[in-house]
Scaffold this motif. Structure first.
Motif, mmCIF file in Angstrom:
data_model
loop_
_atom_site.group_PDB
_atom_site.id
_atom_site.type_symbol
_atom_site.label_atom_id
_atom_site.label_comp_id
_atom_site.label_asym_id
_atom_site.label_seq_id
_atom_site.Cartn_x
_atom_site.Cartn_y
_atom_site.Cartn_z
ATOM 1 N N GLU A 128 2.876 -4.362 -7.106
ATOM 2 C CA GLU A 128 1.751 -4.932 -6.370
ATOM 3 C C GLU A 128 1.055 -3.879 -5.509
ATOM 4 N N ASP A 129 1.847 -3.007 -4.874
ATOM 5 C CA ASP A 129 1.240 -1.920 -4.107
ATOM 6 C C ASP A 129 0.498 -0.963 -5.033
ATOM 7 N N PHE A 130 1.055 -0.725 -6.205
ATOM 8 C CA PHE A 130 0.384 0.116 -7.200
ATOM 9 C C PHE A 130 -0.982 -0.478 -7.568
ATOM 10 N N ALA A 177 -4.099 -0.845 -15.840
ATOM 11 C CA ALA A 177 -3.043 -0.645 -14.857
ATOM 12 C C ALA A 177 -1.671 -0.925 -15.463
ATOM 13 N N GLU A 178 -1.580 -1.958 -16.290
ATOM 14 C CA GLU A 178 -0.301 -2.301 -16.918
ATOM 15 C C GLU A 178 0.171 -1.185 -17.846
ATOM 16 N N TRP A 204 2.144 4.111 0.534
ATOM 17 C CA TRP A 204 3.003 4.659 -0.522
ATOM 18 C C TRP A 204 3.952 5.742 0.000
ATOM 19 N N SER A 205 4.303 5.706 1.273
ATOM 20 C CA SER A 205 5.183 6.745 1.815
ATOM 21 C C SER A 205 6.490 6.189 2.357
ATOM 22 N N GLY A 206 6.756 4.897 2.112
ATOM 23 C CA GLY A 206 8.026 4.317 2.513
ATOM 24 C C GLY A 206 8.085 3.957 3.986
ATOM 25 N N PRO A 207 9.197 3.349 4.402
ATOM 26 C CA PRO A 207 9.350 2.930 5.805
ATOM 27 C C PRO A 207 9.760 4.088 6.697
ATOM 28 N N ARG A 208 9.594 3.912 7.998
ATOM 29 C CA ARG A 208 10.105 4.847 8.992
ATOM 30 C C ARG A 208 11.282 4.192 9.708
ATOM 31 N N ARG A 209 11.853 4.906 10.652
ATOM 32 C CA ARG A 209 13.031 4.372 11.336
ATOM 33 C C ARG A 209 12.689 3.149 12.182
#
Length: 361
Positions: free
Chosen positions: A286-288, A306-307, A338-343
Motif C-alpha cells: 500500500e505504501d508502494f 504497479a502490480e 519509506w525509511s522505517g520507524p525510529r526509536r
C-alpha cells in the motif's frame, strides 16, 4: 604490587597509543574500541533528552552536538588515560605512591614540568609523557580539517538533492520531479554522481566512523535518508522502465548497498550478504502504491503497471532496506517516507512538492 602496577600502566599506554593510531593515523577501517565506547557513552544522555521531546527540529537540536562533543571527550579520554598509564609506570619504577606518581605524570604529559624528578627511571618516563601530550593534541588538530572536509563533500550532494526530491527526500519524488521538469533524459547524471558519492562516503565513514553521527545543517536533511531516496529512485526506474538504459542505474544501486554494507561492517551490524529477490521487505504494498501514485500525478512514464513492477522493485530493495532502516534508527535520522520507524516516532510523509506552474501559451 609494583610489578602489577607497571604491567597495568604499560597495557594502558600501549592500548591508548593503538587507539590513537587507528583513529588518527591509519587510513583504513579499524575496530572502534576506545573511541566507540566514548561515542556510545556520550550519545546516551543526549538521546535520553531527545526521546522526551516532540518535533523533529527539537530532537535534532539536542542530537546535533553528539559527534563534536564525542571528539572532544575522546581527546580528553586519551590524555587522561595516558596520564594514568604513565603514572602507574612511574609508581612501579620508583618509591612514589600512586598519587604522587600521577601528579608527576600529569606535570610531564601536559608539559608543565613543575613536578619533574631527577631520578633516571622517572626522567625517561617523564620524557615519554612530555612527548606524548603534544603529539596527541597535534594529531587531533590535524585530524579535524580532514574530518570536516569529508563532511562538507558529503553534505554538498545531500543539499543539491533537496531541489530534486524535497526535504526530507523520497525516492518516488525524485522521479516525479524529474518528470515534472522534463529532465528524465538526464537522470543518469544523477545516478552517476551518487555512485561516486557512495564511494567517497564508504571510504570516509569507515575510516572516520564518527562522521556517521554528524548531522546535516538543517533538521529535515540527512545523508542516510538522501541515499535511501536515491536507491529507491533507481530501483523504481529499473522496475517500471526496463527498456531505458540501465547501466548507470544499476551501478548506483550497487554502489549504494555496498556503501551501507561497509558501514554495517565497521559497526558490527549483521546482514544477509546474498538475499534472494523474493525475500520479504518491510515496505508494504500500500505504501508502494502511494509512491507510484505520486509519480503518476506528475507525469512519470511507466512501461509496467504497479502490480507488475512490485516484484522487481522488491527484488532490488531487499539488498539495502534492512541496513538502511537499522542505521536510520541508530542515528535518529529525520523521519521520512519509506525509511522505517525510529526509536520514538514513526516515519512520516513529506509534504507534496508544488506543481511546476508554467505560463499558458
Amino acid at each position: 604490587m609494583r610489578v602489577l602496577l607497571g604491567i597495568i600502566g604499560a597495557v594502558i599506554v600501549l592500548g591508548i597509543f593503538a587507539s590513537v593510531l587507528r583513529t588518527l593515523v591509519i587510513p583504513r577501517p579499524t575496530p572502534a574500541g576506545f573511541t566507540g565506547f566514548v561515542q556510545r557513552s556520550v550519545s546516551r544522555p543526549f538521546r535520553f533528552m531527545a526521546d522526551r521531546l516532540h518535533g523533529v527540529e527539537a530532537k535534532d537540536r539536542v542530537l546535533a552536538p553528539v559527534a563534536p562533543v564525542s571528539i572532544v571527550i575522546t581527546l580528553l579520554g586519551w590524555l587522561l588515560s595516558f596520564m594514568l598509564g604513565y603514572g602507574l609506570l612511574e609508581a612501579a619504577v620508583s618509591g612514589l605512591d600512586v598519587h604522587d606518581a600521577l601528579y608527576e605524570a600529569g606535570s610531564s604529559l601536559f608539559t608543565l614540568g613543575f613536578a619533574s624528578s631527577r631520578r633516571a627511571g622517572l626522567t625517561a618516563i617523564d620524557f615519554c609523557a612530555a612527548a606524548t601530550g603534544p603529539i596527541v593534541v597535534g594529531l587531533q588538530i590535524g585530524y579535524l580539517p580532514t574530518l570536516y572536509n569529508a563532511y562538507q563533500r558529503r553534505e554538498t550532494e545531500v543539499t543539491l538533492l533537496q531541489t530534486r526530491a524535497g526535504a526530507p527526500p523520497w525516492g518516488p519524488q525524485i522521479l516525479a520531479r524529474y518528470a515534472q521538469v522534463d529532465l528524465l533524459d538526464d537522470i543518469s547524471d544523477l545516478f552517476r554522481g551518487w555512485e561516486r558519492w557512495c564511494a567517497v562516503v564508504s571510504e570516509t565513514h569507515t575510516t572516520y566512523p564518527v562522521l556517521i553521527h554528524f548531522r546535516s545543517p538543517k533538521a529535515d536533511r540527512n545523508w542516510l535518508i538522501a541515499l535511501l531516496a536515491v536507491l529507491d529512485a533507481a530501483a523504481l526506474r529499473l522496475a517500471f522502465n526496463p527498456s531505458q538504459p540501465q547501466a548507470r542505474t544499476r551501478l548506483a544501486l550497487r554502489a549504494g548497498f555496498v556503501c551501507l554494507r561497509d558501514i554495517a561492517d565497521i559497526r558490527g551490524i549483521p546482514y544477509d550478504a546474498d538475499p534472494r529477490p523474493e525475500d520479504p521487505v518491510r515496505l508494504g504494498y500500500e505504501d508502494f502504491l502511494r509512491g507510484v501514485e505520486r509519480m503518476r500525478t506528475y507525469g512519470y512514464p511507466m512501461e509496467r503497471t504497479a502490480e507488475e513492477a512490485w516484484p522487481h522493485f522488491r527484488g532490488w530493495r531487499v539488498n539495502y532496506e534492512t541496513l538502511a532502516y537499522r542505521l536510520a534508527q541508530d542515528i535518529d535520522a529525520v523521519p521520512a517516507p519509506w525509511s522505517g520507524p525510529r526509536r520514538t516516532t514513526l516515519s512520516v510523509w513529506s509534504p507534496p512538492t508544488p506543481v511546476d506552474r508554467r505560463p499558458a501559451s
